[in-house]
Enzyme design. Structure first.
Site, mmCIF file in Angstrom:
data_model
loop_
_atom_site.group_PDB
_atom_site.id
_atom_site.type_symbol
_atom_site.label_atom_id
_atom_site.label_comp_id
_atom_site.label_asym_id
_atom_site.label_seq_id
_atom_site.Cartn_x
_atom_site.Cartn_y
_atom_site.Cartn_z
ATOM 1 N N GLY A 1 -39.305 43.335 8.126
ATOM 2 C CA GLY A 1 -40.544 42.552 8.101
ATOM 3 C C GLY A 1 -40.324 41.193 7.462
ATOM 4 N N ARG B 1 -35.932 44.515 14.228
ATOM 5 C CA ARG B 1 -35.464 45.835 13.780
ATOM 6 C C ARG B 1 -34.558 46.339 14.900
ATOM 7 N NH1 ARG B 1 -41.248 46.408 11.561
ATOM 8 N NH2 ARG B 1 -40.896 46.173 9.340
ATOM 9 N N ASP C 1 -35.209 47.566 2.182
ATOM 10 C CA ASP C 1 -34.222 48.653 2.079
ATOM 11 C C ASP C 1 -33.591 49.021 3.423
ATOM 12 O OD1 ASP C 1 -36.490 49.865 2.971
ATOM 13 O OD2 ASP C 1 -36.477 51.507 1.519
ATOM 14 N N THR D 1 -39.291 41.204 0.828
ATOM 15 C CA THR D 1 -40.340 42.047 1.412
ATOM 16 C C THR D 1 -41.597 41.867 0.571
ATOM 17 O OG1 THR D 1 -41.155 44.314 1.633
ATOM 18 C CG2 THR D 1 -39.269 44.022 0.191
ATOM 19 N N ASP E 1 -43.673 44.037 -0.068
ATOM 20 C CA ASP E 1 -44.076 45.306 -0.693
ATOM 21 C C ASP E 1 -43.616 45.478 -2.146
ATOM 22 O OD1 ASP E 1 -45.351 46.112 1.602
ATOM 23 O OD2 ASP E 1 -43.609 47.152 2.397
ATOM 24 N N ASP F 1 -41.014 46.894 -3.243
ATOM 25 C CA ASP F 1 -40.686 48.318 -3.404
ATOM 26 C C ASP F 1 -39.192 48.569 -3.568
ATOM 27 O OD1 ASP F 1 -40.056 47.529 -0.853
ATOM 28 O OD2 ASP F 1 -40.811 49.322 0.131
ATOM 29 N N ARG G 1 -47.464 50.839 3.056
ATOM 30 C CA ARG G 1 -47.438 52.159 3.701
ATOM 31 C C ARG G 1 -46.976 53.218 2.708
ATOM 32 N NH1 ARG G 1 -45.050 50.845 9.258
ATOM 33 N NH2 ARG G 1 -43.407 50.154 7.881
HETATM 34 O O1 F6P Z 1 -42.594 46.199 4.915
HETATM 35 C C1 F6P Z 1 -43.669 45.333 4.839
HETATM 36 C C2 F6P Z 1 -44.852 45.835 5.579
HETATM 37 O O2 F6P Z 1 -45.698 44.766 5.514
HETATM 38 C C3 F6P Z 1 -45.582 47.092 5.106
HETATM 39 O O3 F6P Z 1 -46.388 46.965 3.984
HETATM 40 C C4 F6P Z 1 -46.356 47.450 6.336
HETATM 41 O O4 F6P Z 1 -46.722 48.799 6.329
HETATM 42 C C5 F6P Z 1 -45.386 47.133 7.426
HETATM 43 O O5 F6P Z 1 -44.589 46.089 6.938
HETATM 44 C C6 F6P Z 1 -45.974 46.759 8.743
HETATM 45 O O6 F6P Z 1 -44.916 46.538 9.635
HETATM 46 P P1 F6P Z 1 -45.072 46.053 11.142
HETATM 47 O O7 F6P Z 1 -45.028 44.567 11.123
HETATM 48 O O8 F6P Z 1 -43.920 46.636 11.840
HETATM 49 O O9 F6P Z 1 -46.403 46.549 11.633
#
Ligand code: F6P
Length: 328
Positions: A15, A76, A107, A130, A132, A134, A176
């Protein structure tokens, strides 16, 4: 000993997060400063497999410090999860004579990099990017501070409507698996309740708390909910639950979504990105591989990347308690 690293590749993966561009700029400029070549790898591991490379010099990264997203793009990659895919990527790096990689991401990005290193003994170093926050081994990941400020600004605006109409809002924020954004943006915006993936505070308690808010004279209520909160209910289901179980509440839902990931990075994220990029390049030049650059108590430190990947970040229990006290 003569430095073996003459050319460094840099990529962003997973992301996107505000501050990634500032980190790419920092890597490119630190390479220029140390007279080594820098190559931008487009679309993360996907572009590495395809050899989607472009030389970066100090001037190729002008005026990107303030830009959200990542100009190298992100992806990804399913193919990089396979041994064949990683071999193709290795061959492309050999062809381009890239000696080491700076990986900017979360990660998933680091896990891919670690496997790649184990298979080909290829030098890597990670920069945590990121929203998050995390990742263990760093107090802050790039993009987290910006995302928090974006979320707080949005919740402040929602509060205007909530209090004008005496409403209850469920506001969903990203996260998430972790509740750092929810907890901190919730406390920062004065939320009445905060629901996170790490702790199930129980639906009864939510109802009690909302009742109490009303009886103590609050004209509006905001419940900040992390995407993956532990009640197992999403914001729409929570709205339905409250409407069924509490009388007289005018309830609305707002999902902040990807607007939290975009936008110009905060000064904090820009400065952190500049520092981490320099540290990543200089660590590679010193022969320090398989680390993540982290910031601990405002000092940059190298943290073994395998530990960063395997560790679990924890929610701040003290802040959870503070949030309770603040919402009295
Ligand atoms: O990893 C960052 C994040 O923003 C999470 O908090 C969220 O759940 C996810 O990415 C959403 O990812 P995508 O862009 O694939 O919907």
């Amino acid at each position: 000993m003569e430095n073996q690293i003459k050319k460094i590749g840099v990529l962003t993966s997973g992301g996107d997060a505000p501050g990634m561009n500032a980190a790419i700029r920092s890597v490119a400029r630190a390479c220029a400063y140390h007279n080594i070549e820098c190559v931008g790898i487009y679309r993360g591991y996907e572009g590495m497999i395809e050899g989607d490379f472009k030389s970066l010099n100090a001037r190729s990264v002008n005026h990107i410090i303030n830009k959200g997203g990542t100009f190298l793009k992100s992806a990804r990659s399913e193919e990089f999860r396979t041994k064949e895919g990683r071999k193709k990527a290795y061959d492309q790096l050999q062809k381009e004579q890239i000696d080491a990689l700076v990986l900017i991401g979360g990660d998933g990005t680091f896990t891919g990099g670690m496997i790649f290193n184990e298979e080909f003994n290829f030098p890597i170093i990670g920069i945590p990017g990121t929203i998050d926050n995390d990742i263990v081994g760093t107090n802050y990941t790039l993009g987290y501070d910006t995302a928090l400020n974006t979320a707080v600004e949005a919740i402040d605006k929602i509060r205007d409507t909530a209090s004008s109409h005496r409403r209850l809002f469920f506001v969903e924020v990203m996260g998430r698996d972790v509740g750092h954004i929810a907890l901190n943006a919730g406390v920062g915006s004065g939320a009445e309740e905060i629901l996170v993936p790490e702790e199930d505070l129980g639906l009864d308690r939510l109802l009690e708390s909302l009742e109490k808010s009303r009886h103590t004279g609050k004209s509006s209520s905001i419940v900040v909910v992390a995407e993956g909160d532990k009640t197992g209910k999403n914001v729409f289901e929570l709205r339905d639950y409250v409407e069924e179980n509490l009388e007289g509440y005018d309830v609305r839902v707002s999902v902040l979504g990807h607007m939290q990931r975009g936008g110009s990075p905060s000064c904090f994220d820009r400065v952190l990105a500049c520092r981490m990029g320099v540290k990543a390049v200089e660590s590679l030049l010193e022969g320090k591989f398989n680390y993540m650059v982290g910031t601990v108590n405002n000092k940059l430190e190298l943290y073994p990347i395998d530990k960063a990947v395997k560790g679990h970040s924890t929610i701040d229990a003290e802040l959870l308690r503070v949030s309770d006290i603040m919402s009295i």
